[in-house]
Motif scaffolding. Structure first.
Motif, PDB file in Angstrom:
ATOM      1  N   PRO A 123       4.786  12.661  10.222  1.00  0.00           N
ATOM      2  CA  PRO A 123       3.971  12.313   9.141  1.00  0.00           C
ATOM      3  C   PRO A 123       3.448  11.073   8.898  1.00  0.00           C
ATOM      4  CG  PRO A 123       6.249  12.686   8.405  1.00  0.00           C
ATOM      5  CD  PRO A 123       6.392  12.753   9.852  1.00  0.00           C
ATOM      6  N   LEU A 124       2.584  10.641   7.921  1.00  0.00           N
ATOM      7  CA  LEU A 124       2.250   9.279   7.694  1.00  0.00           C
ATOM      8  C   LEU A 124       3.091   8.889   6.538  1.00  0.00           C
ATOM      9  CD1 LEU A 124      -1.506   9.919   7.466  1.00  0.00           C
ATOM     10  CD2 LEU A 124      -0.864   8.456   8.834  1.00  0.00           C
ATOM     11  N   PRO A 125       3.394   7.688   6.586  1.00  0.00           N
ATOM     12  CA  PRO A 125       4.044   7.063   5.550  1.00  0.00           C
ATOM     13  C   PRO A 125       3.584   7.342   3.972  1.00  0.00           C
ATOM     14  CG  PRO A 125       3.249   5.210   6.840  1.00  0.00           C
ATOM     15  CD  PRO A 125       2.813   6.488   7.282  1.00  0.00           C
ATOM     16  N   ARG A 126       4.251   7.665   3.016  1.00  0.00           N
ATOM     17  CA  ARG A 126       3.760   7.959   1.657  1.00  0.00           C
ATOM     18  C   ARG A 126       4.492   6.778   0.822  1.00  0.00           C
ATOM     19  NH1 ARG A 126      -0.207  11.386   2.770  1.00  0.00           N
ATOM     20  NH2 ARG A 126       0.553  12.931   4.011  1.00  0.00           N
ATOM     21  N   TRP A 127       5.499   6.119   1.062  1.00  0.00           N
ATOM     22  CA  TRP A 127       5.958   4.952   0.400  1.00  0.00           C
ATOM     23  C   TRP A 127       6.000   3.472   1.141  1.00  0.00           C
ATOM     24  CZ3 TRP A 127       7.857   5.692  -4.849  1.00  0.00           C
ATOM     25  CH2 TRP A 127       8.368   4.674  -5.534  1.00  0.00           C
ATOM     26  N   ILE A 128       5.124   2.495   0.977  1.00  0.00           N
ATOM     27  CA  ILE A 128       5.297   1.368   1.674  1.00  0.00           C
ATOM     28  C   ILE A 128       5.955   0.514   0.745  1.00  0.00           C
ATOM     29  CG2 ILE A 128       4.044  -0.565   3.106  1.00  0.00           C
ATOM     30  CD1 ILE A 128       2.893   2.148   4.188  1.00  0.00           C
ATOM     31  N   MET A 129       7.205  -0.012   1.146  1.00  0.00           N
ATOM     32  CA  MET A 129       7.945  -0.965   0.266  1.00  0.00           C
ATOM     33  C   MET A 129       7.933  -2.301   0.777  1.00  0.00           C
ATOM     34  SD  MET A 129      11.857  -0.762  -0.574  1.00  0.00           S
ATOM     35  CE  MET A 129      12.339  -1.120  -2.273  1.00  0.00           C
ATOM     36  N   VAL A 130       7.532  -3.217   0.007  1.00  0.00           N
ATOM     37  CA  VAL A 130       7.536  -4.634   0.497  1.00  0.00           C
ATOM     38  C   VAL A 130       9.288  -5.043  -0.224  1.00  0.00           C
ATOM     39  CG1 VAL A 130       6.687  -6.890   0.427  1.00  0.00           C
ATOM     40  CG2 VAL A 130       5.182  -5.071   0.499  1.00  0.00           C
ATOM     41  N   SER A 131       9.702  -5.313   0.934  1.00  0.00           N
ATOM     42  CA  SER A 131      11.091  -6.006   0.498  1.00  0.00           C
ATOM     43  C   SER A 131      11.357  -7.288   0.915  1.00  0.00           C
ATOM     44  CB  SER A 131      12.189  -5.038   1.060  1.00  0.00           C
ATOM     45  OG  SER A 131      13.616  -5.665   1.038  1.00  0.00           O
ATOM     46  N   SER A 132      12.217  -7.713   1.586  1.00  0.00           N
ATOM     47  CA  SER A 132      12.560  -9.254   2.050  1.00  0.00           C
ATOM     48  C   SER A 132      13.207  -9.386   3.166  1.00  0.00           C
ATOM     49  CB  SER A 132      12.957 -10.060   0.862  1.00  0.00           C
ATOM     50  OG  SER A 132      13.245 -11.490   1.294  1.00  0.00           O
ATOM     51  N   ALA A 133      12.704 -10.219   4.135  1.00  0.00           N
ATOM     52  CA  ALA A 133      13.843 -10.835   5.091  1.00  0.00           C
ATOM     53  C   ALA A 133      15.136 -11.082   4.813  1.00  0.00           C
ATOM     54  CB  ALA A 133      13.264 -11.681   5.945  1.00  0.00           C
ATOM     55  N   GLY A 134      16.364 -11.046   5.398  1.00  0.00           N
ATOM     56  CA  GLY A 134      17.509 -11.595   4.622  1.00  0.00           C
ATOM     57  C   GLY A 134      18.105 -10.372   3.804  1.00  0.00           C
ATOM     58  N   ALA A 135      17.482  -9.122   3.411  1.00  0.00           N
ATOM     59  CA  ALA A 135      18.210  -8.069   2.615  1.00  0.00           C
ATOM     60  C   ALA A 135      19.418  -7.841   2.880  1.00  0.00           C
ATOM     61  CB  ALA A 135      17.013  -7.098   2.404  1.00  0.00           C
ATOM     62  N   THR A 136      19.771  -7.772   4.233  1.00  0.00           N
ATOM     63  CA  THR A 136      21.096  -7.299   4.547  1.00  0.00           C
ATOM     64  C   THR A 136      22.286  -8.003   4.607  1.00  0.00           C
ATOM     65  OG1 THR A 136      20.796  -7.717   6.901  1.00  0.00           O
ATOM     66  CG2 THR A 136      20.065  -5.459   6.390  1.00  0.00           C
ATOM     67  N   ARG A 137      21.821  -9.521   4.586  1.00  0.00           N
ATOM     68  CA  ARG A 137      22.739 -10.591   4.785  1.00  0.00           C
ATOM     69  C   ARG A 137      23.785 -11.007   3.576  1.00  0.00           C
ATOM     70  NH1 ARG A 137      22.906  -9.312   9.455  1.00  0.00           N
ATOM     71  NH2 ARG A 137      21.432 -10.475  10.929  1.00  0.00           N
ATOM     72  N   PRO A 138      23.353 -10.955   2.308  1.00  0.00           N
ATOM     73  CA  PRO A 138      24.476 -11.316   1.340  1.00  0.00           C
ATOM     74  C   PRO A 138      25.874 -10.598   1.764  1.00  0.00           C
ATOM     75  CG  PRO A 138      22.356 -11.056   0.246  1.00  0.00           C
ATOM     76  CD  PRO A 138      22.186 -10.655   1.638  1.00  0.00           C
ATOM     77  N   GLY A 139      26.639 -11.389   1.568  1.00  0.00           N
ATOM     78  CA  GLY A 139      28.270 -10.617   1.602  1.00  0.00           C
ATOM     79  C   GLY A 139      28.651 -10.606   2.996  1.00  0.00           C
ATOM     80  N   THR A 140      27.961 -11.111   4.142  1.00  0.00           N
ATOM     81  CA  THR A 140      28.153 -10.716   5.426  1.00  0.00           C
ATOM     82  C   THR A 140      28.928 -12.361   5.939  1.00  0.00           C
ATOM     83  OG1 THR A 140      26.028 -11.687   6.234  1.00  0.00           O
ATOM     84  CG2 THR A 140      26.523  -9.208   6.021  1.00  0.00           C
ATOM     85  N   PRO A 141      29.567 -12.282   6.831  1.00  0.00           N
ATOM     86  CA  PRO A 141      30.225 -13.598   7.392  1.00  0.00           C
ATOM     87  C   PRO A 141      28.911 -14.541   7.820  1.00  0.00           C
ATOM     88  CG  PRO A 141      31.349 -11.904   8.443  1.00  0.00           C
ATOM     89  CD  PRO A 141      29.935 -11.314   7.763  1.00  0.00           C
ATOM     90  N   ILE A 197      15.036   4.458  -0.996  1.00  0.00           N
ATOM     91  CA  ILE A 197      13.740   4.925  -0.543  1.00  0.00           C
ATOM     92  C   ILE A 197      14.218   5.519   0.753  1.00  0.00           C
ATOM     93  CG2 ILE A 197      11.546   4.364   0.610  1.00  0.00           C
ATOM     94  CD1 ILE A 197      11.660   4.083  -2.532  1.00  0.00           C
ATOM     95  N   ARG A 198      14.968   4.831   1.765  1.00  0.00           N
ATOM     96  CA  ARG A 198      15.457   5.701   2.940  1.00  0.00           C
ATOM     97  C   ARG A 198      16.138   6.909   2.561  1.00  0.00           C
ATOM     98  NH1 ARG A 198      15.838   0.180   5.017  1.00  0.00           N
ATOM     99  NH2 ARG A 198      17.868  -0.053   3.852  1.00  0.00           N
ATOM    100  N   GLN A 199      16.931   7.062   1.647  1.00  0.00           N
ATOM    101  CA  GLN A 199      17.592   8.395   1.317  1.00  0.00           C
ATOM    102  C   GLN A 199      16.660   9.303   0.365  1.00  0.00           C
ATOM    103  OE1 GLN A 199      20.920   6.772  -0.769  1.00  0.00           O
ATOM    104  NE2 GLN A 199      21.631   5.749   1.377  1.00  0.00           N
ATOM    105  N   SER A 200      15.479   9.031   0.133  1.00  0.00           N
ATOM    106  CA  SER A 200      14.494   9.819  -0.923  1.00  0.00           C
ATOM    107  C   SER A 200      13.926  10.987  -0.089  1.00  0.00           C
ATOM    108  CB  SER A 200      13.394   8.840  -1.482  1.00  0.00           C
ATOM    109  OG  SER A 200      12.657   8.601  -0.377  1.00  0.00           O
ATOM    110  N   GLY A 201      13.963  11.014   1.119  1.00  0.00           N
ATOM    111  CA  GLY A 201      13.142  12.064   1.858  1.00  0.00           C
ATOM    112  C   GLY A 201      11.686  11.910   1.827  1.00  0.00           C
ATOM    113  N   ILE A 202      11.385  10.853   1.261  1.00  0.00           N
ATOM    114  CA  ILE A 202       9.693  10.447   1.171  1.00  0.00           C
ATOM    115  C   ILE A 202       9.434   9.795   2.530  1.00  0.00           C
ATOM    116  CG2 ILE A 202       7.752   9.339   0.189  1.00  0.00           C
ATOM    117  CD1 ILE A 202       9.497   9.584  -2.558  1.00  0.00           C
ATOM    118  N   PRO A 203       8.547  10.075   3.545  1.00  0.00           N
ATOM    119  CA  PRO A 203       8.324   9.474   4.409  1.00  0.00           C
ATOM    120  C   PRO A 203       7.887   7.821   4.032  1.00  0.00           C
ATOM    121  CG  PRO A 203       6.899  11.425   4.622  1.00  0.00           C
ATOM    122  CD  PRO A 203       7.611  11.326   3.124  1.00  0.00           C
ATOM    123  N   TYR A 204       8.714   6.781   4.665  1.00  0.00           N
ATOM    124  CA  TYR A 204       8.336   5.587   4.105  1.00  0.00           C
ATOM    125  C   TYR A 204       8.214   4.646   5.235  1.00  0.00           C
ATOM    126  CZ  TYR A 204      13.122   5.150   6.168  1.00  0.00           C
ATOM    127  OH  TYR A 204      14.111   5.001   6.932  1.00  0.00           O
TER     128      TYR A 204
END
Ligand code: NAP
Length: 511
Positions: free
Chosen positions: A380-398, A428-435
């Motif tokens: 399917p085509l994406p139905r939700w395009i989300m602008v997030s940010s580079a680095g989103a997974t980093r806080p709290g990591t070594p 969004i990833r868990q929403s079931g909406i193509p993203y």
């Protein structure tokens, strides 16, 4: 439901039932004295499902832009309008929106396609209940407002990399905007997109609807002198195609078929039909007809059932075999999903051209039905395009302490902005909406049209123009290869030129 017991039915001749023969023809309005179909059309109208056009992301479709007055959102709105989309611009302040989006100076063709919708994502009650109505896709450019900490620099052009201003979150917290806000929006968006998720239920027997079931009638070998009997029975949470097939009088099939549907279903945007069934181990046939002719070409597909197990059977339109009765008809035109007049389920002693059904047993049979749907392909085509940010997974990591990206080190000071962006992404990833989730590196005001590095793994550092991010968001609406992907982007030599961004996305891994 237990399978019915099988008994061998004698193929010897048995008394044929004229009454059932005429009842069958009368049900399908094939007797001359029944007259034309128009009287039935009005009767059937309330039983037919709603219109079957799926949502589409093609120009002329409607995109909801969240954060439409932001530095990125306004560019997305402009591009969408230029590319013939209808835009619902979600804004907090309509007067400001009219100014920022320069609505009074838009050409009339664009102005007519722009609607402002007012609300605040942190306040669920402020979200209009019809926010998603008519919406084919969402582009989210939302973000907690981060501005220079000192009020005298607030209006300074936030062109990162030229001047450094100590930043601060100046309104609602990242948790409120980027997590709770997304949660509030998803309460409206999930049911909307699930209802338009590439699958359209045509007949729902779970629970069964008497009126829908009345569209189906038995069409057994009685029409050819046989004595098999079947019908569709309504159960509590399903319907049951059941009866007894006899091979007496050279018969050997039982079936249920719908009356002709008026107007016919237009399934041209779908790839095929999906059945949710529980059978008895026999091989059944499903047939569609794309003409209203009673005895015209049927388009058949055989499927095997496993006794007492629910199965999802997919029937791609391309794999339908044109048949006239049970004979293949290779010269028939290809199946036309634009006009689907009738559906039929059958248990027959025969496959095609006289070959025997290898999984056929005369006697009682049962095929339980939950739904008959039309389905789209797996991309399917994406139905939700989300602008997030580079680095989103980093806080709290070594690695956070040595990460070269300033935002990673500033995240905690900014209310955990990256942590909440990541948690918003997860919603969004868990929403079931193509993203598609796009994580830009530092945003700039440059004019763009630069090659883009597309990466995964969240180590990319650099800068990227808001113009290019906006272009990528709008282009991604048209690329199935963007669906279910999260990527980081930065401008850079060796990157992918704008004309090839679609292919670049194809090379990325799905989440
Ligand atoms: N700046 C960077 O270097 C950078 C880097 C990577 C990613 N990003 C992210 O990229 C996205 C877009 O950036 P940007 O520069 O365009 O941001 P922006 O100019 O600050 O825009 C943010 C938008 O979100 C809206 N918004 C904020 N709170 C809201 C609420 N409670 N309800 C409804 N709308 C609300 C704002 O509405 P108003 O217009 O009414 O204020 C604005 O339209 C943001 O998520 C940002 O975090 C930025």
């Amino acid at each position: 439901m237990a399978s019915p017991s099988k008994q061998e039915h004698s193929p010897a001749s048995q008394a044929w039932d004229l009454g059932r023969f005429t009842q069958t023809l009368a049900f399908f309005e094939t007797l001359p004295f029944i007259g034309n179909l128009s009287q039935w059309q009005a009767w059937l109208a309330p039983f037919l499902p709603p219109e079957l056009q799926p949502i589409s992301n093609k120009p002329q479709s409607t995109v909801l832009v969240l954060g439409a007055t932001g530095n990125l959102g306004r560019r997305v709105v402009k591009l969408l309008l230029e590319q013939q989309y209808h835009v619902k611009a979600f804004v907090r302040n309509p007067a400001r929106a009219r100014d920022i989006l320069a609505i009074s100076t838009l050409p009339p063709g664009q102005k007519d396609r722009l609607t402002l919708v007012v609300g605040d994502v942190t306040q669920a009650e402020s979200l209009p209940t019809d926010l998603l109505t008519g919406v084919d896709a969402v582009i989210s450019c939302l973000g907690a407002i981060v501005r220079p900490v000192s009020p005298e620099n607030r209006e300074a052009n936030y062109a990162e990399g030229t001047t450094y201003y100590e930043p601060a979150v100046i309104e609602a917290t990242p948790e409120q905007v980027e997590y709770q806000g997304i949660q509030n929006l998803l309460k409206l968006a999930q049911p909307h997109f699930q209802a338009n998720s590439g699958q359209r239920i045509i007949f729902d027997f779970c629970p069964p609807n008497q009126a829908t079931a009345q569209l189906w009638g038995a069409l057994d070998d009685v029409v050819m002198g046989g004595v098999s009997q079947s019908g569709l029975r309504i159960l509590t949470t399903s319907a049951l195609f059941t009866g007894v097939v006899s091979t007496a009088n050279s018969g050997g099939f039982a079936s249920i078929r719908t009356k002709n549907i008026q107007p016919p279903f237009d399934l041209s945007c779908f790839q095929g039909i999906q059945l949710r069934v529980k059978g008895d181990g026999q091989r059944y046939k499903f047939l569609l007809r794309s003409s209203p002719a009673w005895d015209g070409v049927g388009y058949a597909f055989s499927f095997d059932t496993v006794a007492d197990q629910w199965q999802t059977i997919q029937i791609p339109f391309q794999q339908l075999t044109p048949v006239l009765r049970a004979k293949r008809n290779p010269t028939a035109p290809a199946f036309d999903p634009k006009t689907v007049y009738s559906l039929q389920l059958m248990l027959s002693k025969f496959e095609y051209d006289g070959a025997l059904n290898p999984h056929f047993q005369p006697g009682p049979f049962a095929l339980e039905l939950e739904t008959i749907s039309a389905y789209l392909d797996h991309h399917p085509l994406p139905r939700w395009i989300m602008v997030s940010s580079a680095g989103a997974t980093r806080p709290g990591t070594p690695e956070a302490a040595t990460d070269p990206r300033p935002i990673v080190r500033l995240s905690d000071q900014l209310g955990g902005i990256l942590t909440w962006k990541f948690r918003g992404e997860e919603l969004i990833r868990q929403s079931g909406i193509p993203y598609t989730i796009i994580r830009p590196t530092a945003l700039t005001e440059s004019s763009g049209q630069e090659p883009l590095i597309m990466a995964q793994g969240d180590t990319l550092a650099g800068k990227v123009s808001r113009e290019d991010v906006a272009q990528l968001c709008v282009q991604a609406l048209q690329w199935p290869s963007a669906t279910q992907k999260t990527l980081e982007i930065a401008a850079g030599d060796g990157g992918i030129v704008p004309q090839d961004w679609g292919r670049g996305l194809e090379l990325l891994k799905a989440d």
